[in-house]
Design an enzyme around this catalytic site. Structure first.
Site, PDB file in Angstrom:
ATOM      1  N   HIS A  82     -27.635  24.028  47.760  1.00 13.47           N
ATOM      2  CA  HIS A  82     -27.414  22.756  48.456  1.00 13.47           C
ATOM      3  C   HIS A  82     -28.768  22.083  48.644  1.00 13.47           C
ATOM      4  O   HIS A  82     -29.732  22.718  49.062  1.00 13.47           O
ATOM      5  CB  HIS A  82     -26.774  23.004  49.822  1.00 13.47           C
ATOM      6  CG  HIS A  82     -26.659  21.752  50.636  1.00 13.47           C
ATOM      7  ND1 HIS A  82     -25.658  20.833  50.439  1.00 13.47           N
ATOM      8  CD2 HIS A  82     -27.449  21.252  51.627  1.00 13.47           C
ATOM      9  CE1 HIS A  82     -25.829  19.818  51.278  1.00 13.47           C
ATOM     10  NE2 HIS A  82     -26.897  20.048  52.012  1.00 13.47           N
ATOM     11  N   ASP A 161     -16.170  18.896  60.899  1.00 11.95           N
ATOM     12  CA  ASP A 161     -17.443  18.269  60.530  1.00 11.95           C
ATOM     13  C   ASP A 161     -17.239  16.801  60.181  1.00 11.95           C
ATOM     14  O   ASP A 161     -18.056  15.949  60.556  1.00 11.95           O
ATOM     15  CB  ASP A 161     -18.091  19.000  59.349  1.00 11.95           C
ATOM     16  CG  ASP A 161     -19.359  18.277  58.901  1.00 11.95           C
ATOM     17  OD1 ASP A 161     -20.297  18.197  59.725  1.00 11.95           O
ATOM     18  OD2 ASP A 161     -19.402  17.753  57.776  1.00 11.95           O
ATOM     19  N   ARG A 168     -21.170  11.016  65.088  1.00 10.09           N
ATOM     20  CA  ARG A 168     -22.645  11.025  65.149  1.00 10.09           C
ATOM     21  C   ARG A 168     -23.215   9.750  64.534  1.00 10.09           C
ATOM     22  O   ARG A 168     -24.196   9.199  65.007  1.00 10.09           O
ATOM     23  CB  ARG A 168     -23.186  12.254  64.408  1.00 10.09           C
ATOM     24  CG  ARG A 168     -22.950  13.557  65.165  1.00 10.09           C
ATOM     25  CD  ARG A 168     -23.207  14.763  64.275  1.00 10.09           C
ATOM     26  NE  ARG A 168     -24.536  14.761  63.711  1.00 10.09           N
ATOM     27  CZ  ARG A 168     -24.872  15.379  62.577  1.00 10.09           C
ATOM     28  NH1 ARG A 168     -23.974  16.059  61.891  1.00 10.09           N
ATOM     29  NH2 ARG A 168     -26.117  15.326  62.137  1.00 10.09           N
ATOM     30  N   SER A 183     -23.672  21.324  60.545  1.00 12.45           N
ATOM     31  CA  SER A 183     -22.857  20.486  59.656  1.00 12.45           C
ATOM     32  C   SER A 183     -22.990  20.959  58.209  1.00 12.45           C
ATOM     33  O   SER A 183     -21.984  21.178  57.510  1.00 12.45           O
ATOM     34  CB  SER A 183     -23.321  19.029  59.805  1.00 12.45           C
ATOM     35  OG  SER A 183     -22.840  18.224  58.768  1.00 12.45           O
ATOM     36  N   LYS A 187     -19.918  23.588  55.830  1.00 12.17           N
ATOM     37  CA  LYS A 187     -19.283  23.266  54.549  1.00 12.17           C
ATOM     38  C   LYS A 187     -19.665  24.293  53.475  1.00 12.17           C
ATOM     39  O   LYS A 187     -18.841  24.702  52.670  1.00 12.17           O
ATOM     40  CB  LYS A 187     -19.688  21.856  54.117  1.00 12.17           C
ATOM     41  CG  LYS A 187     -19.031  20.792  54.991  1.00 12.17           C
ATOM     42  CD  LYS A 187     -19.576  19.405  54.758  1.00 12.17           C
ATOM     43  CE  LYS A 187     -20.969  19.249  55.284  1.00 12.17           C
ATOM     44  NZ  LYS A 187     -21.439  17.911  55.527  1.00 12.17           N
TER      45      LYS A 187
HETATM   46  N1  URA Z   1     -25.862  16.456  55.553  1.00 15.23           N
HETATM   47  C1  URA Z   1     -24.762  16.967  56.179  1.00 15.23           C
HETATM   48  O1  URA Z   1     -23.867  17.494  55.533  1.00 15.23           O
HETATM   49  N2  URA Z   1     -24.689  16.863  57.529  1.00 15.23           N
HETATM   50  C2  URA Z   1     -25.657  16.307  58.271  1.00 15.23           C
HETATM   51  O2  URA Z   1     -25.529  16.276  59.472  1.00 15.23           O
HETATM   52  C3  URA Z   1     -26.774  15.778  57.615  1.00 15.23           C
HETATM   53  C4  URA Z   1     -26.850  15.871  56.255  1.00 15.23           C
END
Ligand code: URA
Length: 438
Positions: A82, A161, A168, A183, A187
């Site tokens: 990622h 999320d 947010r 966050s 995932k």
């Molecule tokens: N990428 C994400 O998946 N979440 C965040 O809060 C910031 C960047």
């Protein structure tokens, strides 16, 4: 447990228990917490932070708000990478086929570009016919057959999320380290992985502008992954100029195919090899030794196996396999023009964010999530930091279709280049590597 009690505790700098965090996340997912209550807690977390245990609980509870994939029927180690996002960051398209060729399975769930940063899904969709909206059974079948499969976020993965991120976004609470870390990891941990490599970008084109912030995020991500039982490695890498030369979807795909042919830019190729090697180590497939893994990754790239693996992926996901041999099968911009240097000098800095924004203005990126992008347009740099340029030599080529915002994009790109009379010191692309044992 009443929301106001949880909010009060964090407001007063208390440490939330796992049960309190679970109540919050479940309340968000079910709607039992009103948006104003969730927003109040997000702001309290933003202001007062979270300890390591709270952050771990938040990531794991967000993960458990949705489906957790299980690939235990696939024998190979499951690994993914990622990136926290950057400009010209196209490594996923190169490393997935390398790592799959090296005997790992890569279930890659990626995002779309927003603002000045690009997204893997948009790049893949520049390939005619390539489908990123596979259902989970197709995803699984392709992963088993080819060794890697690429899709977008599904509704089922970490739904809490999605709701929290939307809140947010409108409550000025995006830039909170525990919220960002939870966050991202909620995932990634849903992918049923054995190993995970995080590429945390640092520099003006990145989410984390300073090396220190990037290092802290990398450390938090590694701790969460390791705490959840996944071999997690993070690299802090430089984003003080665009990665490689191409910015814009089709142009970036071409650069990836060139890397897979062994003809790509050296720095980007080396980063792809390093990320691939760390993934092989994280998965524990061939060897636990990074030197051997680098050698394996290089062999898979240079021997052409990764190139052929990408061709198989294009075919499996509905794309035109001939695209790798004939780049004109992807949408081509109607016009292009050179951006010429105003003076002689060394390239001291190329503002990555400004380059990304210029490319977005041409149509390569989105201002709002619902905007359509133009796969053909973008920018190809001619020069990178440390190169010498003479007056009227081309700094970059701009590929465009509509000229409505060309003037603005041209101006922004010109201002992105900073020249100096002294050759600047070079910055390594990989700044630091953090493992679960750090
Ligand atoms: N990428 C994400 O998946 N979440 C965040 O809060 C910031 C960047």
């Amino acid at each position: 447990m009443r929301p106001q009690e949880v909010i009060r505790k964090k407001r007063d700098k208390g440490e939330l228990t796992r049960a309190e965090i679970r109540a919050f996340v479940r309340g968000v997912a079910s709607g039992a917490w009103a948006d104003y209550q969730s927003s109040a807690l997000l702001m309290a977390i933003y202001l007062n932070g979270m300890g390591d245990d709270e952050r771990q609980s938040l990531a794991e509870e967000m993960l458990l708000s949705g489906e957790v994939l299980n690939f235990s029927d696939i024998a190979q180690p499951k690994v993914d990478k990622h990136s926290t996002g950057g400009v010209g960051d196209k490594t996923s398209l190169v490393i997935a086929p390398i790592v799959a060729s090296a005997g790992c399975a890569v279930p890659m769930i990626s995002g779309r570009g927003l603002g000045h940063t690009g997204g893997t899904l948009d790049k893949l969709e520049a390939i005619p016919g390539y489908r990123v909206n596979l259902d989970l059974s197709e995803f699984r079948a392709i992963l088993r057959r080819i060794g890697f499969a690429m899709i977008g976020q599904t509704e089922e993965i970490a739904p809490a999320d999605r709701k929290l991120y939307a809140l947010r976004d409108v409550t000025a609470t995006i830039e909170s380290l525990p919220l960002i870390a939870a966050s991202i990891m909620s995932k990634k941990l849903a992918e049923g992985l054995d190993g995970l490599v995080l590429d945390v970008k640092s520099g003006d084109g990145a989410f984390m502008k300073s090396k220190n912030d990037a290092r802290q995020l990398a450390d938090a991500l590694v701790q969460i992954g390791t705490g959840a039982g996944v071999n997690t490695i993070a690299l802090v890498t430089d984003m003080s100029q665009p990665l490689g030369y191409a910015v814009g979807n089709r142009l970036e795909v071409i650069e990836c195919f060139e890397i897979l042919r062994g003809r790509g830019p050296r720095d980007l190729t080396e980063l792809c090899i390093e990320l691939s090697a760390q993934m092989i180590v994280a998965g524990g497939a061939r060897s636990a030794c990074i030197e051997d893994a680098r050698e394996t990754a290089r062999r898979k790239l240079e021997g052409g196996e990764a190139f052929e693996k990408f061709r198989e992926s294009i075919e499996a996901q509905g794309g035109n396999r001939r695209t790798m041999d004939d780049y004109s099968l992807m949408p081509v911009a109607a016009h292009s023009e050179e951006l010429l240097a105003d003076e002689d000098g060394f390239i001291a800095r190329i503002d990555a964010e400004a380059t990304g924004r210029a490319s977005m203005l041409l149509g390569a990126g989105r201002v709002r999530a619902e905007d359509r992008i133009d796969p053909a347009v973008g920018i190809v740099l001619n020069k990178k930091i440390g190169d010498y340029v003479e007056k009227r030599e081309p700094l970059a080529r701009i590929h465009y279709n509509a000229d409505a915002r060309l003037g603005e994009a041209r101006k922004m790109l010109r201002e992105a280049f900073h020249l100096a009379q002294e050759k600047p010191a070079s910055t390594p692309l990989v700044i630091e590597t953090l493992t679960g044992k750090n």
